[in-house]
Design an enzyme around this catalytic site. Structure first.
Site, PDB file in Angstrom:
ATOM      1  N   CYS A 111       3.888  15.590 -10.311  1.00 54.58           N
ATOM      2  CA  CYS A 111       3.361  14.131 -10.803  1.00 54.58           C
ATOM      3  C   CYS A 111       3.820  12.800  -9.317  1.00 54.58           C
ATOM      4  O   CYS A 111       3.736  12.188  -9.596  1.00 54.58           O
ATOM      5  CB  CYS A 111       3.802  13.657 -11.936  1.00 54.58           C
ATOM      6  SG  CYS A 111       2.866  14.228 -13.337  1.00 54.58           S
ATOM      7  N   HIS A 247       5.006   6.196 -12.957  1.00 52.67           N
ATOM      8  CA  HIS A 247       4.319   6.874 -13.239  1.00 52.67           C
ATOM      9  C   HIS A 247       3.656   6.981 -14.747  1.00 52.67           C
ATOM     10  O   HIS A 247       4.765   6.591 -15.483  1.00 52.67           O
ATOM     11  CB  HIS A 247       4.768   8.744 -12.811  1.00 52.67           C
ATOM     12  CG  HIS A 247       4.119   9.150 -13.269  1.00 52.67           C
ATOM     13  ND1 HIS A 247       2.468   9.754 -13.274  1.00 52.67           N
ATOM     14  CD2 HIS A 247       4.725  10.225 -14.347  1.00 52.67           C
ATOM     15  CE1 HIS A 247       2.486  10.853 -13.813  1.00 52.67           C
ATOM     16  NE2 HIS A 247       3.337  11.364 -14.693  1.00 52.67           N
ATOM     17  N   ASN A 277      -1.633  11.670 -19.542  1.00 53.18           N
ATOM     18  CA  ASN A 277      -0.723  11.556 -17.733  1.00 53.18           C
ATOM     19  C   ASN A 277      -1.854  11.813 -16.983  1.00 53.18           C
ATOM     20  O   ASN A 277      -1.980  13.221 -17.193  1.00 53.18           O
ATOM     21  CB  ASN A 277       0.144  12.135 -18.017  1.00 53.18           C
ATOM     22  CG  ASN A 277       1.399  13.017 -16.658  1.00 53.18           C
ATOM     23  OD1 ASN A 277       0.679  12.595 -15.517  1.00 53.18           O
ATOM     24  ND2 ASN A 277       2.567  13.068 -16.799  1.00 53.18           N
TER      25      ASN A 277
HETATM   26  N1  COA Z   1       0.830  16.897 -33.081  1.00 52.49           N
HETATM   27  C1  COA Z   1       1.665  16.938 -33.665  1.00 52.49           C
HETATM   28  N2  COA Z   1       2.797  17.390 -34.109  1.00 52.49           N
HETATM   29  C2  COA Z   1       3.277  17.612 -32.455  1.00 52.49           C
HETATM   30  C3  COA Z   1       2.098  17.412 -31.552  1.00 52.49           C
HETATM   31  C4  COA Z   1       0.926  16.913 -31.791  1.00 52.49           C
HETATM   32  N3  COA Z   1       0.142  17.098 -30.908  1.00 52.49           N
HETATM   33  N4  COA Z   1       3.044  18.484 -30.434  1.00 52.49           N
HETATM   34  C5  COA Z   1       4.426  18.425 -30.616  1.00 52.49           C
HETATM   35  N5  COA Z   1       5.071  18.754 -32.351  1.00 52.49           N
HETATM   36  C6  COA Z   1       5.247  18.574 -33.287  1.00 52.49           C
HETATM   37  C7  COA Z   1       6.578  19.986 -32.743  1.00 52.49           C
HETATM   38  O1  COA Z   1       6.133  21.016 -33.304  1.00 52.49           O
HETATM   39  C8  COA Z   1       8.006  19.691 -33.684  1.00 52.49           C
HETATM   40  O2  COA Z   1       7.241  19.920 -35.032  1.00 52.49           O
HETATM   41  P1  COA Z   1       8.569  20.634 -35.632  1.00 52.49           P
HETATM   42  O3  COA Z   1       9.632  19.152 -36.249  1.00 52.49           O
HETATM   43  O4  COA Z   1       7.865  21.153 -37.388  1.00 52.49           O
HETATM   44  O5  COA Z   1       8.984  21.965 -35.007  1.00 52.49           O
HETATM   45  C9  COA Z   1       7.973  17.737 -33.445  1.00 52.49           C
HETATM   46  O6  COA Z   1       6.045  17.983 -33.168  1.00 52.49           O
HETATM   47  C10 COA Z   1       8.396  17.572 -32.641  1.00 52.49           C
HETATM   48  O7  COA Z   1       8.335  17.567 -31.399  1.00 52.49           O
HETATM   49  P2  COA Z   1       9.846  17.834 -30.099  1.00 52.49           P
HETATM   50  O8  COA Z   1       8.826  18.038 -28.634  1.00 52.49           O
HETATM   51  O9  COA Z   1      10.731  17.572 -30.503  1.00 52.49           O
HETATM   52  O10 COA Z   1       8.951  15.939 -29.736  1.00 52.49           O
HETATM   53  P3  COA Z   1       9.420  14.982 -29.031  1.00 52.49           P
HETATM   54  O11 COA Z   1       9.430  13.793 -29.882  1.00 52.49           O
HETATM   55  O12 COA Z   1      10.278  15.702 -27.963  1.00 52.49           O
HETATM   56  O13 COA Z   1       8.471  14.758 -28.358  1.00 52.49           O
HETATM   57  C11 COA Z   1       7.100  14.637 -26.264  1.00 52.49           C
HETATM   58  C12 COA Z   1       6.903  15.393 -27.735  1.00 52.49           C
HETATM   59  C13 COA Z   1       6.090  16.203 -25.587  1.00 52.49           C
HETATM   60  C14 COA Z   1       6.049  14.025 -26.596  1.00 52.49           C
HETATM   61  C15 COA Z   1       8.015  14.302 -25.753  1.00 52.49           C
HETATM   62  O14 COA Z   1       9.200  15.573 -25.302  1.00 52.49           O
HETATM   63  C16 COA Z   1       7.765  13.628 -24.492  1.00 52.49           C
HETATM   64  O15 COA Z   1       7.040  12.957 -23.884  1.00 52.49           O
HETATM   65  N6  COA Z   1       8.446  14.625 -23.002  1.00 52.49           N
HETATM   66  C17 COA Z   1       8.241  14.524 -21.571  1.00 52.49           C
HETATM   67  C18 COA Z   1       6.841  14.965 -21.081  1.00 52.49           C
HETATM   68  C19 COA Z   1       6.170  14.309 -20.225  1.00 52.49           C
HETATM   69  O16 COA Z   1       5.984  13.379 -20.307  1.00 52.49           O
HETATM   70  N7  COA Z   1       5.750  15.572 -19.321  1.00 52.49           N
HETATM   71  C20 COA Z   1       5.738  14.715 -18.010  1.00 52.49           C
HETATM   72  C21 COA Z   1       6.435  14.286 -16.596  1.00 52.49           C
HETATM   73  S1  COA Z   1       5.382  14.014 -15.724  1.00 52.49           S
END
Ligand code: COA
Length: 321
Positions: A111, A247, A277
């Site tokens: 990215c 980004h 993204n």
């Molecule tokens: N819909 C519903 N629930 C979802 C889900 C979805 N699409 N994806 C994950 N979950 C659930 C998980 O399974 C977890 O459930 P649990 O508590 O029963 O285990 C819960 O939601 C929380 O998951 P978690 O991964 O802790 O959520 P989070 O607050 O970290 O949010 C992201 C997840 C991916 C949105 C966040 O971590 C993020 O934005 N990370 C950076 C990603 C990014 O931008 N990457 C690219 C960089 S270029």
């Protein structure tokens, strides 16, 4: 000799996939996606591949620069979803579509690819080697996400953005500074684990995998540091910036970094709700959209930042021309 961003362009595939559509594909819901990421819709390339999107974005950037493809000295294309596994590069395919025979290369900085491409173009131009470089960030990430994995497939979208970087003697319009970084100790956090020679060239494990939580934390920390560093070493503050163009990965990352440098909300450009993204394409797509709306104007100073797999990250201070 200095390097400036002469023009910008973009191409976004037509098909829109909403959060509601995703509810029918994986166990997710609009509320979860909106709250955690800010994303509402993303665009998906159906019959097109990355070079098709890149080519159309390049044509837009050329038109906006009032230039012909023959005037381009080199193409640098950033992507994590290339047309082919290792060769030919997508840049070569785009050069062919443009009908030119020129040096053309892909770079893999995930990215952060657009900022890496910008840094390379700037260096080539300042060295005197080339005068006009076409840089492109283009992605069809919909083809490398696992549509059964709700933790990643809801986050990404397809699109392409391009810019013409060219030589200028006018320092006022030149790119001021670029900061690029990488730390491979995070290689497993955001990865397409199959394919390479390490895995016997598997072609069935191309899916993007991410440790979302850890990625989030490192992204906020490293990006905040990079934007602080680049502002400080150029004796600038957020007051001097007209537009913060981050980004577009996640609204919460953008917000956290903007807070870290006290960037007022109204200066932050947000397109993540519409496109998700789009990796290396997100910054040029965002600049293009705001320029076409007449928001970003000639002479405005933009602060760009990006973070991605590797991990890679960086920032840039770029006047809009
Ligand atoms: N819909 C519903 N629930 C979802 C889900 C979805 N699409 N994806 C994950 N979950 C659930 C998980 O399974 C977890 O459930 P649990 O508590 O029963 O285990 C819960 O939601 C929380 O998951 P978690 O991964 O802790 O959520 P989070 O607050 O970290 O949010 C992201 C997840 C991916 C949105 C966040 O971590 C993020 O934005 N990370 C950076 C990603 C990014 O931008 N990457 C690219 C960089 S270029």
């Amino acid at each position: 000799m200095f390097a400036k961003m002469k023009s910008i362009g973009a191409y976004i595939p037509e098909k829109i996939l909403t959060n509601k559509d995703l509810e029918k594909i994986v166990d997710t819901d609009d509320e979860w996606i909106t709250k955690r990421t800010g994303i509402k819709t993303r665009h998906i390339a159906e019959d097109e591949v990355t070079s098709d999107l890149a080519y159309k974005a390049a044509l837009d950037a050329l038109k906006n620069a009032d230039m012909d493809a023959n005037e381009i000295d080199m193409i640098i294309l950033a992507t994590i979803s290339p047309d082919y596994f290792t060769m030919p590069s997508t840049a070569c395919v785009v050069a062919d579509k443009l009908g030119i025979v020129r040096p053309a290369v892909d770079i893999a900085a995930a990215c952060t690819g657009f900022i890496y491409a910008l840094a390379q173009a700037k260096a080539f131009i300042e060295s005197g080697m080339y005068k006009n470089i076409l840089i492109i960030g283009a992605e069809t990430i919909s083809k490398i996400v696992n549509w059964k994995d709700r933790t990643t497939c809801v986050l990404f979208g397809d699109g392409a953005g391009a810019a013409i970087i060219n030589a200028t003697e006018n320092k006022e319009e030149a790119i001021i500074d670029i900061d690029i970084n990488a730390d491979g100790k995070y290689q497993d956090y955001l990865i397409t684990p199959g394919r390479g020679v390490k895995y016997g060239c598997e072609t069935d494990r191309i899916w993007l995998e991410m440790k979302g939580n850890e990625t989030f934390k490192v992204a906020v920390k490293t990006l905040s540091q990079s934007v602080r560093d680049i502002l400080e070493r150029n004796n600038l503050t957020s007051d001097d910036i007209d537009w913060f163009v981050p980004h577009q990965a996640n609204y919460r990352i953008i917000d956290a970094v903007a807070r870290a440098i006290k960037m007022p909300k109204e200066k932050s450009i947000l397109t993540v709700h519409k496109y998700g993204n789009t990796s290396s394409a997100s910054i040029p797509m965002a600049i293009n959209e705001m320029a076409k709306k007449g928001k970003i104007k000639k002479g405005d100073l933009m602060l760009l930042d990006a973070f991605g797999g590797g991990f890679t990250w960086g920032s840039a201070l770029v006047p809009f021309n």
